[in-house]
Design a protein around this motif. Structure first.
Motif, PDB file in Angstrom:
ATOM      1  N   PRO A 197       0.810  -1.228  -0.142  1.00 46.53           N
ATOM      2  CA  PRO A 197      -0.090  -0.185  -0.039  1.00 46.53           C
ATOM      3  C   PRO A 197       0.773   1.334   0.230  1.00 46.53           C
ATOM      4  N   SER A 198       1.777   1.210   0.402  1.00 45.32           N
ATOM      5  CA  SER A 198       2.957   2.326   0.640  1.00 45.32           C
ATOM      6  C   SER A 198       3.313   2.862  -0.982  1.00 45.32           C
ATOM      7  N   GLN A 199       3.409   2.000  -1.902  1.00 46.18           N
ATOM      8  CA  GLN A 199       3.652   2.288  -3.281  1.00 46.18           C
ATOM      9  C   GLN A 199       2.609   2.226  -4.218  1.00 46.18           C
ATOM     10  N   LEU A 200       1.515   2.813  -3.695  1.00 49.37           N
ATOM     11  CA  LEU A 200       0.245   2.766  -4.614  1.00 49.37           C
ATOM     12  C   LEU A 200       0.269   3.783  -5.793  1.00 49.37           C
ATOM     13  N   ASN A 201       0.865   4.810  -5.608  1.00 47.38           N
ATOM     14  CA  ASN A 201       1.045   5.912  -6.847  1.00 47.38           C
ATOM     15  C   ASN A 201       1.961   5.050  -7.939  1.00 47.38           C
ATOM     16  N   GLU A 202       2.847   4.669  -7.449  1.00 45.41           N
ATOM     17  CA  GLU A 202       3.766   4.047  -8.275  1.00 45.41           C
ATOM     18  C   GLU A 202       3.320   2.873  -9.133  1.00 45.41           C
ATOM     19  N   ILE A 203       2.478   2.078  -8.379  1.00 48.34           N
ATOM     20  CA  ILE A 203       1.968   0.813  -9.070  1.00 48.34           C
ATOM     21  C   ILE A 203       0.886   1.140 -10.152  1.00 48.34           C
ATOM     22  N   PHE A 204       0.284   2.334  -9.739  1.00 49.82           N
ATOM     23  CA  PHE A 204      -1.044   2.691 -10.465  1.00 49.82           C
ATOM     24  C   PHE A 204      -0.170   3.272 -11.936  1.00 49.82           C
ATOM     25  N   ILE A 205       0.816   4.128 -11.702  1.00 47.13           N
ATOM     26  CA  ILE A 205       1.488   4.690 -12.853  1.00 47.13           C
ATOM     27  C   ILE A 205       2.042   3.475 -13.623  1.00 47.13           C
ATOM     28  N   ALA A 206       2.663   2.372 -13.045  1.00 53.18           N
ATOM     29  CA  ALA A 206       3.417   1.428 -13.921  1.00 53.18           C
ATOM     30  C   ALA A 206       2.193   0.744 -14.820  1.00 53.18           C
ATOM     31  N   PHE A 207       1.075   0.533 -14.208  1.00 55.24           N
ATOM     32  CA  PHE A 207       0.050  -0.291 -14.892  1.00 55.24           C
ATOM     33  C   PHE A 207      -0.939   0.650 -15.793  1.00 55.24           C
ATOM     34  N   ALA A 208      -0.688   2.010 -15.669  1.00 54.20           N
ATOM     35  CA  ALA A 208      -1.085   3.038 -16.716  1.00 54.20           C
ATOM     36  C   ALA A 208      -0.394   2.846 -18.120  1.00 54.20           C
ATOM     37  N   ILE A 209       0.893   2.925 -17.650  1.00 56.16           N
ATOM     38  CA  ILE A 209       1.974   3.089 -18.656  1.00 56.16           C
ATOM     39  C   ILE A 209       1.756   1.771 -19.741  1.00 56.16           C
ATOM     40  N   GLY A 210       1.479   0.390 -18.865  1.00 60.23           N
ATOM     41  CA  GLY A 210       1.346  -0.702 -19.691  1.00 60.23           C
ATOM     42  C   GLY A 210       0.096  -0.499 -20.561  1.00 60.23           C
ATOM     43  N   TYR A 211      -1.058   0.187 -20.308  1.00 66.26           N
ATOM     44  CA  TYR A 211      -2.292   0.282 -20.894  1.00 66.26           C
ATOM     45  C   TYR A 211      -2.040   1.343 -22.146  1.00 66.26           C
ATOM     46  N   ILE A 212      -1.286   2.339 -21.697  1.00 67.81           N
ATOM     47  CA  ILE A 212      -0.915   3.449 -22.747  1.00 67.81           C
ATOM     48  C   ILE A 212      -0.209   2.708 -23.881  1.00 67.81           C
ATOM     49  N   ILE A 213       0.847   1.979 -23.588  1.00 64.06           N
ATOM     50  CA  ILE A 213       1.607   1.242 -24.636  1.00 64.06           C
ATOM     51  C   ILE A 213       0.950   0.581 -25.747  1.00 64.06           C
ATOM     52  N   ILE A 214      -0.044  -0.355 -24.807  1.00 68.28           N
ATOM     53  CA  ILE A 214      -0.844  -1.149 -25.607  1.00 68.28           C
ATOM     54  C   ILE A 214      -1.803  -0.356 -26.484  1.00 68.28           C
ATOM     55  N   VAL A 215      -2.289   0.636 -26.122  1.00 74.27           N
ATOM     56  CA  VAL A 215      -3.378   1.563 -27.006  1.00 74.27           C
ATOM     57  C   VAL A 215      -2.838   2.186 -28.029  1.00 74.27           C
ATOM     58  N   GLU A 216      -1.488   3.033 -27.684  1.00 74.11           N
ATOM     59  CA  GLU A 216      -0.673   3.486 -28.831  1.00 74.11           C
ATOM     60  C   GLU A 216      -0.200   2.581 -29.936  1.00 74.11           C
ATOM     61  N   VAL A 217       0.117   1.290 -29.538  1.00 75.82           N
ATOM     62  CA  VAL A 217       0.541   0.394 -30.922  1.00 75.82           C
ATOM     63  C   VAL A 217      -0.831   0.128 -31.473  1.00 75.82           C
ATOM     64  N   THR A 218      -1.915  -0.150 -30.661  1.00 78.12           N
ATOM     65  CA  THR A 218      -3.027  -0.425 -31.544  1.00 78.12           C
ATOM     66  C   THR A 218      -3.399   0.853 -32.632  1.00 78.12           C
ATOM     67  N   SER A 219      -3.207   1.969 -31.925  1.00 75.83           N
ATOM     68  CA  SER A 219      -3.693   3.176 -32.765  1.00 75.83           C
ATOM     69  C   SER A 219      -2.737   3.306 -33.815  1.00 75.83           C
ATOM     70  N   PHE A 220      -1.397   3.198 -33.721  1.00 73.23           N
ATOM     71  CA  PHE A 220      -0.367   3.271 -34.578  1.00 73.23           C
ATOM     72  C   PHE A 220      -0.619   2.245 -35.896  1.00 73.23           C
ATOM     73  N   LEU A 221      -1.057   1.134 -35.612  1.00 70.29           N
ATOM     74  CA  LEU A 221      -1.316   0.025 -36.519  1.00 70.29           C
ATOM     75  C   LEU A 221      -2.503   0.325 -37.445  1.00 70.29           C
ATOM     76  N   SER A 222      -3.563   0.668 -36.620  1.00 70.11           N
ATOM     77  CA  SER A 222      -4.720   1.305 -37.265  1.00 70.11           C
ATOM     78  C   SER A 222      -4.701   2.496 -38.147  1.00 70.11           C
ATOM     79  N   ASN A 223      -3.588   3.430 -37.731  1.00 72.25           N
ATOM     80  CA  ASN A 223      -3.339   4.576 -38.569  1.00 72.25           C
ATOM     81  C   ASN A 223      -2.693   3.935 -39.806  1.00 72.25           C
ATOM     82  N   ARG A 224      -1.636   3.170 -39.575  1.00 79.35           N
ATOM     83  CA  ARG A 224      -0.908   2.699 -40.817  1.00 79.35           C
ATOM     84  C   ARG A 224      -1.801   1.983 -41.728  1.00 79.35           C
ATOM     85  N   LEU A 225      -2.799   1.218 -41.161  1.00 79.17           N
ATOM     86  CA  LEU A 225      -3.702   0.335 -42.148  1.00 79.17           C
ATOM     87  C   LEU A 225      -4.676   1.382 -43.003  1.00 79.17           C
TER      88      LEU A 225
END
Length: 232
Positions: A197-225
């Motif tokens: 619980p003491s690392q709450l913010n860091e954990i949230f940021i780490a998982f948010a980054i993971g989602y952002i990477i997946i979404v950005e890759v999907t957006s990039f591929l759809s733009n290319r297509l």
């Protein structure tokens, strides 16, 4: 951030389950959504009404209720829908073991997302010049031939941006699966926030980054297509 870095394999494995949910549900929702839009614009009034009712009901139902229906209610109506038989198949790829909860999540996500795919595609179908469909019918093509050879290819091109938005929404909707026991990213995040619980913010940021990477890759591929189809 140490909580994530010290168990980075679990972090990657959790996002691996998220990607599997997204890929399988994404493909199945495209197939089912295409079938639904064919029914919605087809010549049979009963099927048009049935597809429209299905899309309206499911699209306006919160996703968590769709999940709960397949997790709790559907098995009481038909035992096969508890997906325990899926565990007997013992399906796994590498370190990913797919159980009944995963199967339930895929079904719920597919049924829910396919309604949005249907509506995105229907806007693409409406953009196709009606003269092209009439010309195809004039040379003897049946309804199925008109859809697969003339209408749907153009509808997919026209509706690519909204379809990409639907798939991006699907990525984020996979997080609902955590509530029902699928060990995807949010499930792992909840475990870490409970243990550290003491690392709450860091954990949230780490998982948010993971989602952002997946979404950005999907957006990039759809733009290319989209760019490639525009040139073609």
């Amino acid at each position: 951030m140490d909580a994530v870095l010290n168990d980075f394999d679990a972090y990657l494995r959790a996002f691996g389950f998220t990607l599997w949910l997204f890929l399988i549900s994404g493909v199945l929702s495209l197939i089912l959504g295409t079938f639904l839009v064919a029914l919605r614009v087809g010549p049979v009034a009963v099927l048009r009404s049935a597809a429209a009712t299905y899309v309206t009901v499911v699209r306006n139902t919160p996703l968590v209720i769709v999940f709960a229906t397949f997790q709790f209610t559907a098995p009481t109506l038909w035992s096969a829908l508890n997906f325990r038989w899926f565990d007997r198949l013992d399906i796994s790829i590498g370190q990913f073991q797919f159980n009944q909860f995963f199967a339930t999540a895929v079904i719920a996500l597919t049924l829910y997302t396919s309604t949005f795919v249907c509506e995105a595609l229907r806007s693409g179908v409406n953009s196709v010049d009606i003269g092209q469909a009439e010309a195809a019918r004039a040379i003897g093509l049946p309804f199925g031939g008109v859809m697969t050879n003339v209408v749907l290819p153009q509808a997919f091109r026209a509706s690519l941006p909204p379809l990409a938005s639907v798939q991006i929404a699907l990525i984020k909707n996979t997080s609902v699966a955590a509530v029902f026991g699928v060990a995807e990213a949010v499930y792992q995040m909840r475990s870490l926030t409970r243990d550290f619980p003491s690392q709450l913010n860091e954990i949230f940021i780490a998982f948010a980054i993971g989602y952002i990477i997946i979404v950005e890759v999907t957006s990039f591929l759809s733009n290319r297509l989209e760019r490639r189809w525009r040139v073609a």
